[in-house]
Design a protein around this motif. Structure first.
Motif, PDB file in Angstrom:
ATOM      1  N   GLU A   1       0.680  -1.211   0.067  1.00 21.13           N
ATOM      2  CA  GLU A   1      -0.046   0.039  -0.120  1.00 21.13           C
ATOM      3  C   GLU A   1       0.862   1.295  -0.150  1.00 21.13           C
ATOM      4  O   GLU A   1       1.942   1.092   0.641  1.00 21.13           O
ATOM      5  N   ILE A   2       0.557   2.248  -0.711  1.00 20.19           N
ATOM      6  CA  ILE A   2       1.360   3.369  -1.189  1.00 20.19           C
ATOM      7  C   ILE A   2       0.512   4.496  -0.884  1.00 20.19           C
ATOM      8  O   ILE A   2      -0.879   4.432  -1.354  1.00 20.19           O
ATOM      9  N   GLU A   3       0.855   5.792  -0.361  1.00 19.00           N
ATOM     10  CA  GLU A   3      -0.017   7.154  -0.177  1.00 19.00           C
ATOM     11  C   GLU A   3       0.475   8.059  -0.741  1.00 19.00           C
ATOM     12  O   GLU A   3       1.773   8.220  -0.942  1.00 19.00           O
ATOM     13  N   LEU A   4       0.027   8.995  -1.251  1.00 18.01           N
ATOM     14  CA  LEU A   4       0.317  10.211  -2.022  1.00 18.01           C
ATOM     15  C   LEU A   4      -0.563  11.252  -1.217  1.00 18.01           C
ATOM     16  O   LEU A   4      -1.508  11.581  -1.335  1.00 18.01           O
ATOM     17  N   ASP A   5       0.274  12.011  -0.292  1.00 23.08           N
ATOM     18  CA  ASP A   5      -0.194  13.381   0.218  1.00 23.08           C
ATOM     19  C   ASP A   5       0.199  14.529  -0.527  1.00 23.08           C
ATOM     20  O   ASP A   5       1.570  14.337  -0.913  1.00 23.08           O
ATOM     21  N   GLY A   6      -0.673  15.435  -0.722  1.00 21.13           N
ATOM     22  CA  GLY A   6      -0.197  16.424  -1.637  1.00 21.13           C
ATOM     23  C   GLY A   6      -1.152  17.542  -1.470  1.00 21.13           C
ATOM     24  O   GLY A   6      -1.989  17.609  -0.773  1.00 21.13           O
ATOM     25  N   VAL A   7      -0.701  18.796  -2.187  1.00 22.45           N
ATOM     26  CA  VAL A   7      -1.394  20.001  -2.099  1.00 22.45           C
ATOM     27  C   VAL A   7      -1.534  20.419  -3.606  1.00 22.45           C
ATOM     28  O   VAL A   7      -0.415  20.550  -4.427  1.00 22.45           O
TER      29      VAL A   7
ATOM     30  N   PHE B   1      -0.559  19.500  -9.173  1.00 23.12           N
ATOM     31  CA  PHE B   1       0.370  19.331  -7.868  1.00 23.12           C
ATOM     32  C   PHE B   1       0.890  20.386  -7.500  1.00 23.12           C
ATOM     33  O   PHE B   1       1.966  21.020  -8.659  1.00 23.12           O
ATOM     34  N   ILE B   2       0.983  21.198  -6.641  1.00 21.12           N
ATOM     35  CA  ILE B   2       2.138  22.112  -6.092  1.00 21.12           C
ATOM     36  C   ILE B   2       3.133  21.536  -5.034  1.00 21.12           C
ATOM     37  O   ILE B   2       4.133  22.245  -4.612  1.00 21.12           O
ATOM     38  N   ALA B   3       2.568  20.461  -4.302  1.00 18.23           N
ATOM     39  CA  ALA B   3       3.276  19.834  -3.406  1.00 18.23           C
ATOM     40  C   ALA B   3       2.834  18.475  -3.201  1.00 18.23           C
ATOM     41  O   ALA B   3       1.825  18.315  -3.399  1.00 18.23           O
ATOM     42  N   ALA B   4       3.908  17.422  -3.068  1.00 22.46           N
ATOM     43  CA  ALA B   4       3.574  15.954  -2.924  1.00 22.46           C
ATOM     44  C   ALA B   4       4.741  15.336  -2.073  1.00 22.46           C
ATOM     45  O   ALA B   4       5.927  15.720  -2.011  1.00 22.46           O
ATOM     46  N   ALA B   5       4.245  14.369  -1.662  1.00 19.41           N
ATOM     47  CA  ALA B   5       4.808  13.522  -0.853  1.00 19.41           C
ATOM     48  C   ALA B   5       4.474  11.826  -0.855  1.00 19.41           C
ATOM     49  O   ALA B   5       3.140  11.933  -0.668  1.00 19.41           O
ATOM     50  N   ILE B   6       5.282  11.056  -1.376  1.00 27.71           N
ATOM     51  CA  ILE B   6       4.744   9.718  -1.560  1.00 27.71           C
ATOM     52  C   ILE B   6       5.354   8.722  -0.503  1.00 27.71           C
ATOM     53  O   ILE B   6       6.532   8.993  -0.309  1.00 27.71           O
ATOM     54  N   HIS B   7       4.713   8.015   0.110  1.00 24.26           N
ATOM     55  CA  HIS B   7       5.428   7.040   1.370  1.00 24.26           C
ATOM     56  C   HIS B   7       4.717   5.931   1.397  1.00 24.26           C
ATOM     57  O   HIS B   7       3.550   5.602   0.513  1.00 24.26           O
ATOM     58  N   GLU B   8       5.315   4.809   1.847  1.00 22.78           N
ATOM     59  CA  GLU B   8       4.909   3.347   1.688  1.00 22.78           C
ATOM     60  C   GLU B   8       4.431   2.808   3.119  1.00 22.78           C
ATOM     61  O   GLU B   8       4.759   3.344   3.979  1.00 22.78           O
ATOM     62  N   HIS B   9       3.802   1.911   3.067  1.00 22.30           N
ATOM     63  CA  HIS B   9       3.366   1.191   4.365  1.00 22.30           C
ATOM     64  C   HIS B   9       4.367   0.116   4.483  1.00 22.30           C
ATOM     65  O   HIS B   9       4.585  -0.839   3.662  1.00 22.30           O
ATOM     66  N   ILE B  10       4.504  -0.271   5.767  1.00 19.67           N
ATOM     67  CA  ILE B  10       5.220  -1.709   5.993  1.00 19.67           C
ATOM     68  C   ILE B  10       4.366  -2.886   5.973  1.00 19.67           C
ATOM     69  O   ILE B  10       4.756  -3.834   5.213  1.00 19.67           O
ATOM     70  N   GLU B  11       3.242  -2.570   6.305  1.00 18.64           N
ATOM     71  CA  GLU B  11       2.402  -3.754   6.268  1.00 18.64           C
ATOM     72  C   GLU B  11       1.544  -3.829   4.853  1.00 18.64           C
ATOM     73  O   GLU B  11       1.382  -2.721   4.105  1.00 18.64           O
TER      74      GLU B  11
ATOM     75  N   THR C   1       6.836   1.841 -10.330  1.00 23.75           N
ATOM     76  CA  THR C   1       5.487   1.838  -9.408  1.00 23.75           C
ATOM     77  C   THR C   1       5.438   3.341  -9.117  1.00 23.75           C
ATOM     78  O   THR C   1       4.630   4.016  -9.100  1.00 23.75           O
ATOM     79  N   MET C   2       6.787   4.167  -8.696  1.00 25.82           N
ATOM     80  CA  MET C   2       6.672   5.546  -8.461  1.00 25.82           C
ATOM     81  C   MET C   2       6.009   6.236  -9.578  1.00 25.82           C
ATOM     82  O   MET C   2       5.160   7.123  -9.283  1.00 25.82           O
ATOM     83  N   HIS C   3       6.642   5.896 -10.798  1.00 21.64           N
ATOM     84  CA  HIS C   3       5.934   6.579 -12.090  1.00 21.64           C
ATOM     85  C   HIS C   3       4.322   6.171 -12.156  1.00 21.64           C
ATOM     86  O   HIS C   3       3.678   7.347 -12.420  1.00 21.64           O
ATOM     87  N   ARG C   4       3.899   5.132 -12.027  1.00 18.02           N
ATOM     88  CA  ARG C   4       2.630   4.968 -12.041  1.00 18.02           C
ATOM     89  C   ARG C   4       1.614   5.771 -10.986  1.00 18.02           C
ATOM     90  O   ARG C   4       0.560   6.252 -11.170  1.00 18.02           O
ATOM     91  N   VAL C   5       2.399   5.852  -9.883  1.00 19.35           N
ATOM     92  CA  VAL C   5       1.801   6.693  -8.809  1.00 19.35           C
ATOM     93  C   VAL C   5       1.545   8.179  -9.046  1.00 19.35           C
ATOM     94  O   VAL C   5       0.456   8.892  -9.120  1.00 19.35           O
ATOM     95  N   ARG C   6       2.545   8.650  -9.730  1.00 15.63           N
ATOM     96  CA  ARG C   6       2.653  10.240 -10.182  1.00 15.63           C
ATOM     97  C   ARG C   6       1.718  10.284 -11.185  1.00 15.63           C
ATOM     98  O   ARG C   6       1.149  11.327 -11.217  1.00 15.63           O
TER      99      ARG C   6
ATOM    100  N   LEU D   1       5.688  16.606  -7.125  1.00 14.37           N
ATOM    101  CA  LEU D   1       5.844  15.188  -7.609  1.00 14.37           C
ATOM    102  C   LEU D   1       7.032  14.655  -8.667  1.00 14.37           C
ATOM    103  O   LEU D   1       7.476  13.643  -8.471  1.00 14.37           O
ATOM    104  N   ASP D   2       8.041  15.762  -8.963  1.00 16.80           N
ATOM    105  CA  ASP D   2       8.945  15.514  -9.760  1.00 16.80           C
ATOM    106  C   ASP D   2      10.174  15.629  -8.722  1.00 16.80           C
ATOM    107  O   ASP D   2      11.223  15.220  -9.215  1.00 16.80           O
ATOM    108  N   THR D   3      10.121  15.892  -7.645  1.00 19.56           N
ATOM    109  CA  THR D   3      11.323  16.115  -6.701  1.00 19.56           C
ATOM    110  C   THR D   3      11.500  14.659  -6.166  1.00 19.56           C
ATOM    111  O   THR D   3      11.020  13.907  -5.906  1.00 19.56           O
ATOM    112  N   ARG D   4      13.044  14.318  -6.483  1.00 17.14           N
ATOM    113  CA  ARG D   4      13.746  13.079  -6.028  1.00 17.14           C
ATOM    114  C   ARG D   4      14.252  12.890  -5.018  1.00 17.14           C
ATOM    115  O   ARG D   4      14.451  11.865  -4.209  1.00 17.14           O
TER     116      ARG D   4
END
Length: 1444
Positions: free
Chosen positions: A1108-1114, A1120-1130, A1152-1157, A1229-1232
């Motif tokens: 499971e992956i989440e994308l929090d953003g503004v 998108f003007i702000a974004a953070a992608i994070h993953e779940h351990i579970e 997968t990161m590309h697909r999420v973006r 979204l493009d910040t690496r």
């Protein structure tokens, strides 16, 4: 509220129309007028009759309830032929008197001749009340006192006689100079009285003669109130009329001899002018608020006076010692002022000299320890920074406002996201070298940590001063035996009890006390480990569990059914001591105060009871030596004056936050200042900005706190509420009557609740059980009993022990319902509609009563109400009941008013708060709300916050321009929106409650800032959202809109089980379930329909084994003007709120990161998002599927903001109001490479220990109550720190393993790691078989219920402390369901760490392997900073003032 019988009979009120600021009067009735005390005076009265000309109040309580009452207040007024008038906006009247000065008035009674205006100012009132005859009291008294009766209060007579005086009472115009010259008397006393003292010419002339006496004729003289003024006039001073006088029970007075501050009762309209006193007199006392004279003393003679009333009744007895001073001087026949002996307080310790302070936070929120400690800590930091100190904060609660590090004033200088444990705290002390430490703002976590460090000598070792209450004092309050010993030293009353540390001693103690009894744990929070034991078996079971969590328990007499009362007490180092708030529980003793409905101020206590408990609180706090703030809890017998002290919390508590919001008095802020040795009188009242903090607030409103439970989210949990707290949050309703505040608070618990009315169809048997053994539904059982008239008030009282008075107020609400339901909307008259609103009825509630459709009917009610000009008024919370002007923006609305305290039309931006903390919406949304209002203020916008949660920082009045402590309902928001001509409303930072208001507010033409209501609906409506994803080509699991059970079954057969049932417009996965069979599918669909009957339910394929992956953003205008992608351990299947989050992600492929973006961009554009957004995806193989999008802030926003080093909510707020974010350096979204060089891990906090019977297993519906986050050089370091911050104890010796067979291939690797690290492994049968086959050494333990009596048994090993960690990972295929549950539940009950997710187990095994091998430098507290010290400035994780 208390003291109306005493005030009405006080002769000093002669000729006055007495207006009482507290809105509800008469609650406890009037005592027997014929009953006499031992001096022959009527008990409970201050004069022979009612002296006030009339009584004015907002509401007279028709019903009264008190064991000592003989009649109602109304009957007594009739008996005395004194008028009473109710229905007056007494706050408005108080403001008029404040602004115009004391004014003349008259009461006109319809049908009777209009009376002439009576002017008492020109009357000789003393001549009307002074007894014309000489009277003698206590002839056996040793000290002979001549007392001048100018209208003497009976309690002055009682006080003098009780203290050994033989009192001769003479008229005001008696020849006292001759009497005193005769030598018959040891002293002269001058009483209180009404009116202008300049009318008492004869008395003044007599006193002038006495003041001229010298030599043997000199006698001590003491005057009170009018007596002070007469003495001043006789000595040559002058009198002036005060603008509106000083009256009431809470006037702060400074003793000019030693600067002590006292809280005093007063009643006078005139004052001595200090500047006119001759040179041989000095001002003894000064009013701390208006600086008027409060007493004088002769510089050479034993003569002194007080303008206030040391005899009290009604009021505090803080200055009763003045009678002792006077009588001692009389007995010793002193001739000089040097013979006046005033009590001296022990000198204060020198002020601590500190420059840098370490403040310990409370860690993650949990049941019993929630957002109130964020509020307390944030207030404390503000206070410490105001004093110029450097503040170091240690708190892993990333969602808290206090852990912000920004450029704003009042923030900590450095923040450490680390476990609050002795080892880690010591490392911070070694590194930062603070001078002082504050341990009282972080709940039980900080306190227990500090106690451990005190015993270890850490503070002495590093020369760190504990600020405020000292640790030995804390131990005296937490250790049950020491607490008992300390209270016995001052003969204070506590319940019969025995402190024990083992079960055999507990049984012995129980046999002495008798059953039922109560057990309580030492050093525990929220009643953890406590409960009622009805027999020895229960004692052994509960006691064993309690002793596994604490070293000591108290076996205590049960006082079930007694009233429970609390006082919040503040004391400074100079022994100035005040009670800030008193509260009474609606529920009797037996329900933890955190689970009780609570009202402030107390409603059923008499003046005698109120002040008895207040005096006790002050005595206890002074004896214990507490400096700062504390809470004292009492059990009060419902039919006598008997009481017992339950406990004292020598720290800020949940009740402290409630009391702060209930009164407007910033307890944590003041306590932090006091910890620095600052005296109370030197701290300003932050609300009035004209008075000081050494005062006791006046309330002219009632607050009702109601807990919020989420017990339905947990399987097997007991619904009963008792002495161990189970609620996850609370709300506070403010109104001018109990009914108004009570109904408000009920609606605040949940939008589905309309008010005090039946919700569950209880059978008569269930109804009685609910009242007798309460659950979270008891209040609705009372509503049903009253609505259907199946039980009388007496019967409800007998079952529940709830005071009659509270039930009668509930009955008022029901009677109104019955009146309204007999009408129609057209025939409903203005008077009844107004009355219903005054009783707290909402428009929706009235629509239901009138059998109209809920929403459209409420609109119709509103339309009629506005036509009739029935609108709420706005009132301030100002701490002093309008007696002083207040510059406060702390507001509430009421239908009991004639005017507004503040103007409207300010064009502000309204931010909707998150409401009650609940599972799924906790402190993280408060952080979002605070970030939004701060951003608005920074940009120059006026900000308004609407919220009703007393635990939060967002309801701190100095955070915004206007704070409305009000309901988050369409009705109330419209009231405020139109009244204030708001520019717009931000609904996307407060979680699901504001989000659900999008469509209703939009239809009402409210300007919603940010993403449109239509698009929010497209995301919340599962059917529309799934269709939109198909439309834009974003992959998602196969789905179908449920139209029938048949279609759902057909879909499940087509895609294959498991399938996910997803209702619309819900929070934290409510009613979301994974069905593995048709039977489960049918049950889950019914539940989802019940939860979400107005919105669609969608069924989708549940993808097993997916990440499971989440994308929090503004976003702004769909980009998108702000974004953070994070993953779940579970893996997917654990709700995102219960998952362990990792940022930056460690295991997601670039593809997968590309697909999420890519999907994120498409969804943002399709929904035209402006503001915060949270998107959730599952990934497996090459598939990356969107499962949810929330067009609002999510609970991970504080985590991503602090990890990324930029406030996402600030950015979202700027986007929503159209301001630029270019200067914010937002990650896109493009910040690496952000964050770079470190990893953040957010870990959930669970409260299963408190929820007896609940299954501690995770699923798609959220169960966690809070979160923590820590940082490390890699995932494993950050993960272990975060895990330790949740209270997880690292295993030292042994691990129990019980894993479902299909997961064993994965688990074997972890098991081998544990074996290599030296752990002894125990396993249940099937797990044992696989581990043995794979060559992993382990020992077999039998299942709990298999082959009873066979050892070694899992439960035996768990209960006897032989297991350090339990790993129990079931799946839907598990057969030993009951046995697995027992293993998990027993582990939780006995404080054994538990892991139930296979991915979590795997990461834990890898992390502990690195730790044991010494590869995690940042985790070992002995080398905590070694890794970071090697960094160059270019490698720093974040800003230099942030340490992780």
């Amino acid at each position: 509220m208390v003291g109306y019988t005493e005030s009405l009979t006080d002769p000093s009120y002669t000729g006055q129309l007495l207006c009482l600021t507290f809105p509800m009067i008469g609650n406890y009735g009037v005592p027997d007028r014929a009953k006499r005390d031992k001096w022959g005076l009527p008990c409970g009265f201050e004069g022979s009759k009612i002296h006030a000309s009339a009584l004015i109040c907002q509401e007279y309580s028709t019903y009264y309830s008190h064991w000592n009452a003989e009649s109602s207040l109304g009957d007594w007024l009739k008996e005395q032929k004194v008028a009473g008038i109710e229905g007056i906006d007494t706050r408005m009247l108080t403001k008029m008197i404040r602004e115009e000065g004391a004014i003349l008035g008259k009461i006109i009674i319809e049908g009777e001749p209009e009376p002439e205006v009576y002017d008492p100012n020109v009357q000789h009132l003393v001549s009307q009340v002074s007894s014309p005859i000489v009277q003698s009291f206590n002839p056996s008294g040793k000290v002979k006192i001549l007392a001048v009766d100018c209208g003497i209060k009976y309690n002055i007579i009682r006080q003098l006689c009780e203290k050994g005086a033989h009192l001769t009472l003479v008229p005001y115009n008696h020849d006292i100079s001759t009497e005193m010259a005769s030598g018959k008397y040891d002293g002269l006393f001058l009483s209180n009285g009404p009116g202008d003292p300049r009318q008492c010419v004869e008395t003044v002339e007599q006193l002038k003669k006495i003041l001229a006496y010298t030599g043997d004729k000199v006698r001590p003289i003491f005057g009170i109130c009018l007596g002070n003024q007469l003495l001043g006039l006789s000595g040559g001073g002058q009198i002036a009329k005060l603008p509106y006088g000083n009256r009431g029970q809470n006037q702060p007075v400074i003793n000019n001899l030693n600067k002590d501050c006292y809280i005093t009762p007063q009643n006078h309209g005139y004052a001595l002018q200090d500047s006119t006193l001759p040179g041989d007199w000095m001002t003894l006392f000064t009013n701390a608020n208006d600086k008027s004279n409060e007493g004088i003393m002769h510089k050479t003679l034993p003569i002194f006076s007080a303008q206030f009333h040391p005899e009290a009744h009604c009021g505090p007895t803080d200055t009763e010692f003045l009678f002792d001073t006077f009588l001692k001087a009389c007995a010793e026949k002193v001739k000089s002022v040097d013979g006046l002996v005033f009590p001296t307080r022990k000198p204060a310790a020198p002020r601590p000299v500190v420059k840098k302070v370490l403040l310990l936070g409370s860690g993650g929120t949990s049941i019993g320890q929630a957002g109130e400690f964020d509020y307390s800590g944030a207030q404390a930091i503000k206070a410490l920074k105001q004093e110029g100190l450097e503040v170091i904060l240690m708190n892993p609660n990333i969602a808290s406002v206090q852990t912000n590090v920004d450029e704003r004033a009042g923030k900590a200088d450095k923040v450490f996201f680390l476990p609050v444990t002795p080892a880690f705290v010591e490392e911070i002390i070694k590194k930062e070298k603070p001078d002082g430490i504050v341990v009282s703002m972080g709940g039980q976590t900080a306190l227990n940590c500090a106690v451990s460090m005190y015993h270890e000598g850490t503070f002495d070792k590093y020369n760190v001063k504990v600020l405020g209450t000292q640790i030995p004092v804390v131990i005296n309050t937490e250790d049950r035996q020491l607490f008992s010993d300390r209270l016995n030293e001052i003969n204070e009353r506590i319940a019969d009890s025995y402190a024990v540390d083992n079960i055999p001693d507990a049984v012995v103690a129980a046999n002495k006390i008798g059953y039922p009894l109560m057990i309580r744990s030492a050093f525990a929070l929220g009643g953890l480990g406590s409960g009622i034991c009805e027999n020895e078996d229960m004692l052994r079971d509960m006691g064993t569990k309690a002793l596994s969590l604490s070293d000591q328990i108290l076996v205590e007499r049960s006082m079930l059914g007694w009233k429970e009362v609390e006082y919040e007490v503040v004391r400074d180092a100079y022994d100035n001591c005040i009670t800030v708030c008193n509260m009474e529980n609606f529920d009797p003793l037996g329900v933890h105060t955190g689970d009780s409905i609570v009202m402030a101020p107390s409603q059923t206590l008499s003046n005698a009871e109120y002040h008895m408990l207040r005096d006790t609180a002050i005595n206890v706090v002074r004896h214990l030596g507490i400096v700062g703030e504390c809470n004292i809890q009492y059990a009060l017998h419902p039919e006598s004056m008997e009481y017992c002290i339950i406990e004292v919390n020598a720290r800020l508590s949940r009740s402290s936050a409630l009391a702060s919001k209930a009164t407007g008095y910033p307890l944590a802020f003041v306590a932090a200042k006091l910890s620095l040795g600052i005296p109370l009188p030197e701290i300003q009242n932050a609300i009035t900005k004209k008075t000081q903090a050494c005062f006791e607030p006046s309330l002219d409103y009632i607050v009702t706190k109601i807990p919020r439970w989420d017990l339905s989210k947990f399987e097997n949990v007991s619904q009963e509420i008792g002495s161990a707290m189970k609620s996850v949050g609370e709300v506070m309703g403010i109104g001018r009557t109990v009914e108004e505040s009570f109904q408000k608070a009920l609606r605040m618990i949940d939008p589905a609740i309309s008010g005090f009315q039946p919700r569950f169809n209880f059978s008569k048997e269930d109804l009685i059980r609910e009242l007798t053994k309460p659950t979270d539904k008891r209040v609705f059982a009372i509503a049903q009993a009253l609505h259907e008239e199946s039980m009388t008030v007496d019967e409800i009282h007998k079952c529940s022990n709830i005071d009659h008075w509270f039930i009668r107020r509930c009955e008022n609400i029901v009677k109104c319902w019955k009146s309204v339901e007999k009408t129609s909307l057209d025939s409903l008259d203005k008077e009844l509609l107004q009355y219903s609103k005054m009783l707290g009825y909402s428009d929706i509630q009235l629509a239901q009563c009138l059998k109209l459709p809920r929403d459209s009917g409420a609109d119709s009610v509103r339309e009629k109400r506005l036509k009739l000009k029935i609108t709420p008024n706005v009132k301030q919370i100002d701490t002093l009941a309008a007696e002083f002007p207040a510059e406060t923006n702390y507001l509430y609305m009421t239908y009991h008013g004639f005017d507004d305290d503040v103007g409207g039309d300010d064009g502000s931006v309204i931010v909707l708060g998150s409401g009650a903390y609940r599972i799924g919406s906790s402190i993280e949304f408060d952080w979002c709300g605070v970030s939004s209002i701060r951003a608005l203020r920074d940009m120059g916008y006026k900000s308004t916050m609407i919220n009703y949660n007393p635990e939060t920082v967002s309801t701190d009045y100095d955070e915004c321009d206007k704070l409305y402590f009000e309901e988050l309902s369409k009705e109330r928001i419209l009231d405020i929106y139109h009244r204030d001509s708001a520019k717009g409303v931000i609904i996307s930072v407060g979680g699901q409650i504001p989000n659900n208001l999008a469509l209703p507010l939009d239809k009402a033409n409210v300007n919603i800032l940010g993403t449109s209501a239509a698009m929010i609906d497209n995301a919340e409506d599962r059917n529309k959202f799934s269709a939109a994803l198909d439309e834009i080509g974003v992959q998602q699991p196969a789905w179908e809109h449920m139209t029938s059970m048949e279609s759902a079954s057909s879909f499940a057969c087509k895609v294959g089980y498991p399938v996910l049932v997803r209702p619309s417009y819900v929070l934290s996965g409510a009613a979301m379930n994974v069905a593995f069979s048709l039977e489960q599918l049918e049950a889950f669909l019914k539940l989802a329909g019940d939860i979400s009957d107005e919105h669609p339910v969608v069924i989708s394929k549940f993808v097993e084994g997916a990440m499971e992956i989440e994308l929090d953003g503004v976003c702004k205008d769909g980009e998108f003007i702000a974004a953070a992608i994070h993953e779940h351990i579970e893996n997917a299947g654990v709700h995102s709120g219960d998952a362990t989050l990792v940022l930056p992600p460690q295991n997601i492929s670039n593809y997968t990161m590309h697909r999420v973006r890519d999907a994120g961009k498409k969804i943002a554009k399709r929904l035209n998002i402006t503001g915060p957004v949270n998107m959730q995806f599952v990934a497996k193989g090459t598939d990356c599927m969107c499962i949810e999008t929330n067009l609002r802030a999510s609970r991970s926003f504080p985590f991503v903001s602090k990890t990324m080093g930029v406030d996402f909510i600030e950015a979202a707020t700027k986007a929503m109001v159209g301001e630029s974010t270019e200067s914010m350096n937002l990650p896109t979204l493009d910040t690496r490479n952000r964050p770079n060089g470190y990893v953040g891990v957010k870990s959930p906090m669970f409260s299963f220990t408190r929820l007896r019977g609940a299954d501690p297993i995770l699923g798609v519906e959220m169960a966690s109550t809070g979160e923590v986050a820590c940082f490390g050089a890699n995932k494993h370091e950050a993960f272990l720190k975060a895990l330790l911050s949740t209270g997880f104890k690292m295993p030292e010796r042994s691990i129990l393993c019980s894993v479902q067979n299909t997961l064993m291939d994965e688990f074997v690797h972890s098991a081998w790691t544990f074996h290599e690290l030296g752990y002894k492994l125990y396993a249940t049968k099937m797990t044992f078989d696989v581990l043995e086959e794979k060559g992993v050494p382990c020992t077999l333990l039998h299942y709990p219920d298999s082959e009873k009596g066979v050892e070694p048994n899992v439960l035996t090993y768990l209960k006897t402390g032989k297991i350090d960690l339990t790993i129990n990972v079931p799946t839907f295929e598990s057969k030993k369901v009951k046995e697995n549950f027992l293993m998990r539940r027993t582990s939780v009950d006995f404080g054994i760490p538990l892991l139930t997710n296979i991915q979590l187990v795997s990461v834990f095994a890898d992390a502990i392997n690195e730790y044991k091998k010494g590869e995690l430098k940042g985790l070992d507290s002995k080398s905590l900073f070694e890794h970071y010290q090697k960094e160059s400035p270019g490698d720093f994780w974040t800003a230099s003032n942030e340490f992780h």
